[in-house]
Scaffold this motif. Sequence first.
Motif, PDB file in Angstrom:
ATOM      1  N   PRO A 138       0.786  -1.239   0.000  1.00 38.84           N
ATOM      2  CA  PRO A 138       0.000   0.000   0.000  1.00 38.84           C
ATOM      3  C   PRO A 138       0.818   1.290   0.000  1.00 38.84           C
ATOM      4  N   TRP A 139       2.086   1.196   0.265  1.00 40.48           N
ATOM      5  CA  TRP A 139       2.962   2.372   0.254  1.00 40.48           C
ATOM      6  C   TRP A 139       3.405   2.751  -1.158  1.00 40.48           C
ATOM      7  N   LEU A 140       3.188   1.863  -2.123  1.00 39.41           N
ATOM      8  CA  LEU A 140       3.688   2.108  -3.478  1.00 39.41           C
ATOM      9  C   LEU A 140       3.111   3.359  -4.137  1.00 39.41           C
ATOM     10  N   ALA A 145       4.697   8.636  -6.464  1.00 38.46           N
ATOM     11  CA  ALA A 145       4.214   9.998  -6.722  1.00 38.46           C
ATOM     12  C   ALA A 145       5.328  10.911  -7.210  1.00 38.46           C
ATOM     13  N   THR A 146       6.574  10.569  -6.873  1.00 44.00           N
ATOM     14  CA  THR A 146       7.708  11.333  -7.390  1.00 44.00           C
ATOM     15  C   THR A 146       8.427  10.483  -8.426  1.00 44.00           C
ATOM     16  N   ARG A 147       9.132  11.130  -9.318  1.00 44.24           N
ATOM     17  CA  ARG A 147       9.775  10.419 -10.422  1.00 44.24           C
ATOM     18  C   ARG A 147      10.780   9.410  -9.904  1.00 44.24           C
ATOM     19  N   ARG A 148      10.718   8.201 -10.409  1.00 42.99           N
ATOM     20  CA  ARG A 148      11.631   7.145 -10.006  1.00 42.99           C
ATOM     21  C   ARG A 148      12.486   6.712 -11.196  1.00 42.99           C
ATOM     22  N   THR A 183       0.084   3.636 -15.462  1.00 43.57           N
ATOM     23  CA  THR A 183       0.620   3.478 -14.110  1.00 43.57           C
ATOM     24  C   THR A 183       0.125   4.581 -13.195  1.00 43.57           C
ATOM     25  N   ALA A 184       0.059   5.802 -13.718  1.00 47.32           N
ATOM     26  CA  ALA A 184      -0.443   6.917 -12.916  1.00 47.32           C
ATOM     27  C   ALA A 184      -1.911   6.713 -12.564  1.00 47.32           C
ATOM     28  N   PHE A 185      -2.688   6.213 -13.518  1.00 50.99           N
ATOM     29  CA  PHE A 185      -4.102   5.945 -13.247  1.00 50.99           C
ATOM     30  C   PHE A 185      -4.252   4.890 -12.157  1.00 50.99           C
ATOM     31  N   VAL A 186      -3.530   3.771 -12.294  1.00 47.41           N
ATOM     32  CA  VAL A 186      -3.655   2.698 -11.314  1.00 47.41           C
ATOM     33  C   VAL A 186      -3.189   3.181  -9.940  1.00 47.41           C
ATOM     34  N   SER A 187      -2.076   3.882  -9.910  1.00 46.17           N
ATOM     35  CA  SER A 187      -1.544   4.380  -8.640  1.00 46.17           C
ATOM     36  C   SER A 187      -2.525   5.326  -7.960  1.00 46.17           C
ATOM     37  N   GLY A 188      -3.081   6.260  -8.733  1.00 45.19           N
ATOM     38  CA  GLY A 188      -4.045   7.198  -8.161  1.00 45.19           C
ATOM     39  C   GLY A 188      -5.309   6.500  -7.694  1.00 45.19           C
ATOM     40  N   HIS A 189      -5.776   5.532  -8.486  1.00 48.04           N
ATOM     41  CA  HIS A 189      -6.998   4.823  -8.115  1.00 48.04           C
ATOM     42  C   HIS A 189      -6.788   4.003  -6.853  1.00 48.04           C
ATOM     43  N   VAL A 190      -5.667   3.313  -6.759  1.00 48.12           N
ATOM     44  CA  VAL A 190      -5.399   2.502  -5.570  1.00 48.12           C
ATOM     45  C   VAL A 190      -5.252   3.388  -4.334  1.00 48.12           C
ATOM     46  N   GLY A 191      -4.587   4.525  -4.493  1.00 47.64           N
ATOM     47  CA  GLY A 191      -4.479   5.453  -3.362  1.00 47.64           C
ATOM     48  C   GLY A 191      -5.851   5.889  -2.876  1.00 47.64           C
ATOM     49  N   HIS A 192      -6.739   6.207  -3.821  1.00 43.02           N
ATOM     50  CA  HIS A 192      -8.109   6.588  -3.468  1.00 43.02           C
ATOM     51  C   HIS A 192      -8.858   5.411  -2.859  1.00 43.02           C
ATOM     52  N   GLU A 193      -8.655   4.237  -3.427  1.00 45.87           N
ATOM     53  CA  GLU A 193      -9.329   3.034  -2.934  1.00 45.87           C
ATOM     54  C   GLU A 193      -8.941   2.739  -1.491  1.00 45.87           C
ATOM     55  N   LEU A 194      -7.666   2.871  -1.176  1.00 49.14           N
ATOM     56  CA  LEU A 194      -7.195   2.630   0.186  1.00 49.14           C
ATOM     57  C   LEU A 194      -7.756   3.664   1.155  1.00 49.14           C
ATOM     58  N   ALA A 195      -7.808   4.923   0.703  1.00 49.08           N
ATOM     59  CA  ALA A 195      -8.355   5.979   1.554  1.00 49.08           C
ATOM     60  C   ALA A 195      -9.844   5.766   1.811  1.00 49.08           C
ATOM     61  N   GLN A 196     -10.568   5.340   0.767  1.00 53.75           N
ATOM     62  CA  GLN A 196     -11.996   5.072   0.925  1.00 53.75           C
ATOM     63  C   GLN A 196     -12.243   3.900   1.863  1.00 53.75           C
ATOM     64  N   ALA A 197     -11.412   2.879   1.754  1.00 50.72           N
ATOM     65  CA  ALA A 197     -11.558   1.720   2.629  1.00 50.72           C
ATOM     66  C   ALA A 197     -11.327   2.110   4.085  1.00 50.72           C
ATOM     67  N   PHE A 245     -13.669   2.079 -14.519  1.00 49.65           N
ATOM     68  CA  PHE A 245     -12.799   3.231 -14.753  1.00 49.65           C
ATOM     69  C   PHE A 245     -11.700   2.882 -15.760  1.00 49.65           C
ATOM     70  N   LEU A 246     -11.130   1.700 -15.603  1.00 47.67           N
ATOM     71  CA  LEU A 246     -10.069   1.269 -16.503  1.00 47.67           C
ATOM     72  C   LEU A 246     -10.587   1.146 -17.934  1.00 47.67           C
ATOM     73  N   GLY A 247     -11.794   0.621 -18.088  1.00 47.90           N
ATOM     74  CA  GLY A 247     -12.373   0.489 -19.421  1.00 47.90           C
ATOM     75  C   GLY A 247     -12.505   1.827 -20.116  1.00 47.90           C
ATOM     76  N   ARG A 248     -12.933   2.840 -19.376  1.00 47.76           N
ATOM     77  CA  ARG A 248     -13.072   4.172 -19.973  1.00 47.76           C
ATOM     78  C   ARG A 248     -11.726   4.721 -20.426  1.00 47.76           C
ATOM     79  N   LEU A 249     -10.694   4.407 -19.660  1.00 49.44           N
ATOM     80  CA  LEU A 249      -9.364   4.895 -20.023  1.00 49.44           C
ATOM     81  C   LEU A 249      -8.806   4.151 -21.232  1.00 49.44           C
ATOM     82  N   VAL A 250      -8.743   2.837 -21.148  1.00 42.84           N
ATOM     83  CA  VAL A 250      -8.090   2.052 -22.201  1.00 42.84           C
ATOM     84  C   VAL A 250      -8.892   2.072 -23.494  1.00 42.84           C
ATOM     85  N   ASP A 251     -10.204   1.922 -23.395  1.00 40.43           N
ATOM     86  CA  ASP A 251     -11.021   1.903 -24.612  1.00 40.43           C
ATOM     87  C   ASP A 251     -11.002   3.237 -25.333  1.00 40.43           C
TER      88      ASP A 251
END
Length: 257
Positions: A138-140, A145-148, A183-197, A245-251
């Motif tokens: 969950p720390w990922l 968030a900063t360039r790696r 990657t930015a989409f997944v990272s942002g979504h997971v961060g939001h998902e964890l906060a919502q949980a 959400f992923l479908g809207r992005l990729v499609d």
Amino acid sequence: MNPGTEGPRDEEGAAVTRDPDAGAAGIDPERLWLSDPQPRRGRRPAYSREAITAAAVALADAEGLEAVTMRRVAARVGAGVMSLYSYAPDKETLLELMVDHVSGELTATGPPTTPTGDWRADLKAVAHLQRSHMLRHPWLPAALATRRSPGPNTLAFLEHVLAVLRPTGLDGASKLEVFAQLTAFVSGHVGHELAQAAAAASADRAAAEARYLAAVAADGQHPELAAALASPGRPLAPEATFGRFLGRLVDGLDAAP
């Protein structure tokens, strides 16, 4: 001692001896990924950069990124704090090592999947793999968030994603942009998902938010929001929400540069 002349210190206040060859521009990826990680002088220690990184990852998984300090990592591997700086001169370097270390899970037994030629389906599979990976660590999202600087494990995964995108006909730069966007989409979504949980774990807060939205929808000042809230609900399961959400992005990605 004059405070203005004190040397650099780590996050715990301990004095740190910096490599005199290190530049002011930050981490040098050539030195980090292409040089020998072992100290140049002295007897071979009983621990390695791999062990130090694994200890930092375990600490972050258990207690969060803020718990990762050089002192606590040293304690986990049974080393002196100062000896760790031969492997990771600061926490930023340690984070680089941690991110690439866990990225090895994505290609531990070879490419995640063999590209099928249906690049949208394959790209969605990549995103689901990334989501599962980030939920395990969950720390990922915060670390990303900063360039790696991509290490060998990250590059192996990138190689797979570029192969997935081969049928698109996109040029190299566009493929790299798609990978970064995904990657930015997944990272942002997971961060939001964890906060919502975390928020949902509090029944009182969830009930208060529901009452608040109901009051706003009924005030007559937000007709569009009221109509949206009155529409049939969608499945709230995290996996289903992510898939929509992923479908809207990729499609919506264009196969043209």
